[in-house]
Design a protein around this motif. Structure first.
Motif, short mmCIF file in Angstrom:
data_model
loop_
_atom_site.label_atom_id
_atom_site.label_comp_id
_atom_site.label_asym_id
_atom_site.label_seq_id
_atom_site.Cartn_x
_atom_site.Cartn_y
_atom_site.Cartn_z
N UNK A 2 0.11 -1.63 -5.78
CA UNK A 2 -0.11 -2.45 -4.59
C UNK A 2 -1.56 -3.04 -4.50
N UNK A 3 -1.74 -4.40 -4.37
CA UNK A 3 -2.89 -4.98 -4.05
C UNK A 3 -2.94 -5.38 -2.49
N UNK A 4 -3.88 -4.78 -1.68
CA UNK A 4 -3.99 -5.33 -0.25
C UNK A 4 -5.32 -6.10 -0.06
N UNK A 5 -4.88 -7.34 0.08
CA UNK A 5 -6.01 -8.23 0.59
C UNK A 5 -6.24 -8.16 2.11
N UNK A 6 -7.56 -8.11 2.46
CA UNK A 6 -7.91 -8.10 4.01
C UNK A 6 -9.27 -8.83 4.09
N UNK A 7 -9.55 -8.88 5.44
CA UNK A 7 -10.88 -9.54 5.73
C UNK A 7 -10.76 -11.05 6.03
N UNK A 8 -9.81 -11.64 5.91
CA UNK A 8 -9.61 -13.15 6.42
C UNK A 8 -9.99 -13.36 7.75
N UNK A 9 -9.90 -14.51 8.41
CA UNK A 9 -9.84 -14.72 9.80
C UNK A 9 -10.35 -16.05 10.16
N UNK A 10 -10.79 -16.23 11.37
CA UNK A 10 -11.21 -17.68 11.81
C UNK A 10 -12.72 -17.49 11.98
N UNK A 11 -13.51 -18.36 11.22
CA UNK A 11 -14.98 -18.63 11.35
C UNK A 11 -15.22 -19.95 11.55
N UNK A 12 -16.37 -20.18 12.01
CA UNK A 12 -17.03 -21.50 12.10
C UNK A 12 -17.69 -21.94 10.92
N UNK A 13 -17.74 -23.17 10.64
CA UNK A 13 -18.54 -23.75 9.59
C UNK A 13 -19.69 -23.35 9.32
N UNK A 14 -20.39 -23.12 8.20
CA UNK A 14 -21.38 -22.36 8.06
C UNK A 14 -21.56 -20.70 8.19
N UNK A 15 -20.20 -20.19 8.64
CA UNK A 15 -20.33 -18.89 8.82
C UNK A 15 -19.91 -18.11 7.33
N UNK A 16 -19.84 -16.75 7.54
CA UNK A 16 -19.51 -15.99 6.26
C UNK A 16 -18.33 -14.86 6.54
N UNK A 17 -17.64 -14.57 5.61
CA UNK A 17 -16.47 -13.51 5.55
C UNK A 17 -16.61 -12.98 4.19
N UNK A 18 -16.22 -11.70 4.14
CA UNK A 18 -16.12 -10.80 2.93
C UNK A 18 -14.50 -10.44 2.84
N UNK A 19 -14.02 -10.93 1.90
CA UNK A 19 -12.37 -10.44 1.38
C UNK A 19 -12.57 -9.26 0.68
N UNK A 20 -11.65 -8.31 0.89
CA UNK A 20 -11.45 -7.06 0.17
C UNK A 20 -10.12 -7.23 -0.51
N UNK A 21 -9.99 -6.69 -1.63
CA UNK A 21 -8.65 -6.31 -2.32
C UNK A 21 -8.60 -4.99 -2.86
N UNK A 22 -8.02 -4.39 -2.04
CA UNK A 22 -7.74 -2.92 -2.39
C UNK A 22 -6.66 -2.30 -3.00
N UNK A 23 -6.89 -1.88 -4.36
CA UNK A 23 -5.69 -1.37 -5.18
C UNK A 23 -5.16 0.02 -4.88
N UNK A 24 -3.91 0.37 -4.85
CA UNK A 24 -3.37 1.51 -4.66
C UNK A 24 -2.04 1.59 -5.70
N UNK A 25 -1.75 2.88 -5.62
CA UNK A 25 -0.54 3.25 -6.24
C UNK A 25 -0.47 4.40 -7.61
N UNK A 26 0.50 4.61 -7.99
CA UNK A 26 0.62 5.78 -8.74
C UNK A 26 -0.32 5.42 -10.14
N UNK A 27 -1.53 6.32 -10.18
CA UNK A 27 -2.37 5.99 -11.28
C UNK A 27 -2.92 4.55 -11.68
N UNK A 28 -3.01 3.80 -10.65
CA UNK A 28 -3.54 2.39 -10.82
C UNK A 28 -4.99 2.42 -10.64
N UNK A 29 -5.51 2.24 -11.70
CA UNK A 29 -7.05 1.90 -11.63
C UNK A 29 -7.32 0.45 -11.87
#
Length: 118
Positions: A2-29
């Motif tokens: 599984x790849x779980x993306x998060x961190x999105x949202x609503x922001x004003x122009x000029x702002x910042x966000x940090x997206x994350x993509x966390x991997x999980x699953x059996x022996x998945x590195x």
């Protein structure tokens, strides 16, 4: 796997966000794989945003160079996209991707919505 993306949202122009993509699953590195971020705006095709290789080399599409930075933390099995100086044109659903390697196929995570208001 599984790849779980998060961190999105609503922001004003000029702002910042940090997206994350966390991997999980059996022996998945993620450490052996190149990883990428893509985005798709309404009515548009999915476009490549950034890639980071297993060795840490990075590349970004010209439209985000100097504003976005892809990085990875193999210990946390996570890839990030730091997005600064956001523009309304950056509004899209952002997806992470594990690139194919050997017999391991491409794998896409679900998207996370980023909306930048003017």
């Amino acid at each position: 796997v599984q790849l779980q993306a998060s961190g999105g949202g609503l922001v004003q122009a000029g702002g910042s966000l940090r997206l994350s993509c966390a991997a999980s699953g059996s022996a998945f590195s993620i450490s052996r794989y190149s990883m990428g971020w893509y985005r798709q705006a309404p009515g548009n095709q999915r476009e490549w945003v950034a890639t980071i290789t297993s060795g840490g080399a990075t590349n970004h599409v010209d439209s985000v160079k100097g504003r976005f930075t892809i990085s990875r933390d193999n210990a946390k099995n996570t890839v990030y996209l730091q997005m600064n100086s956001l523009e309304p044109e950056d509004t899209a659903v952002y997806y992470c991707r594990r690139y194919a390697l050997g017999r391991d196929a491409d794998y896409w995570g679900q998207g996370t919505q980023v909306t930048v208001s003017s």
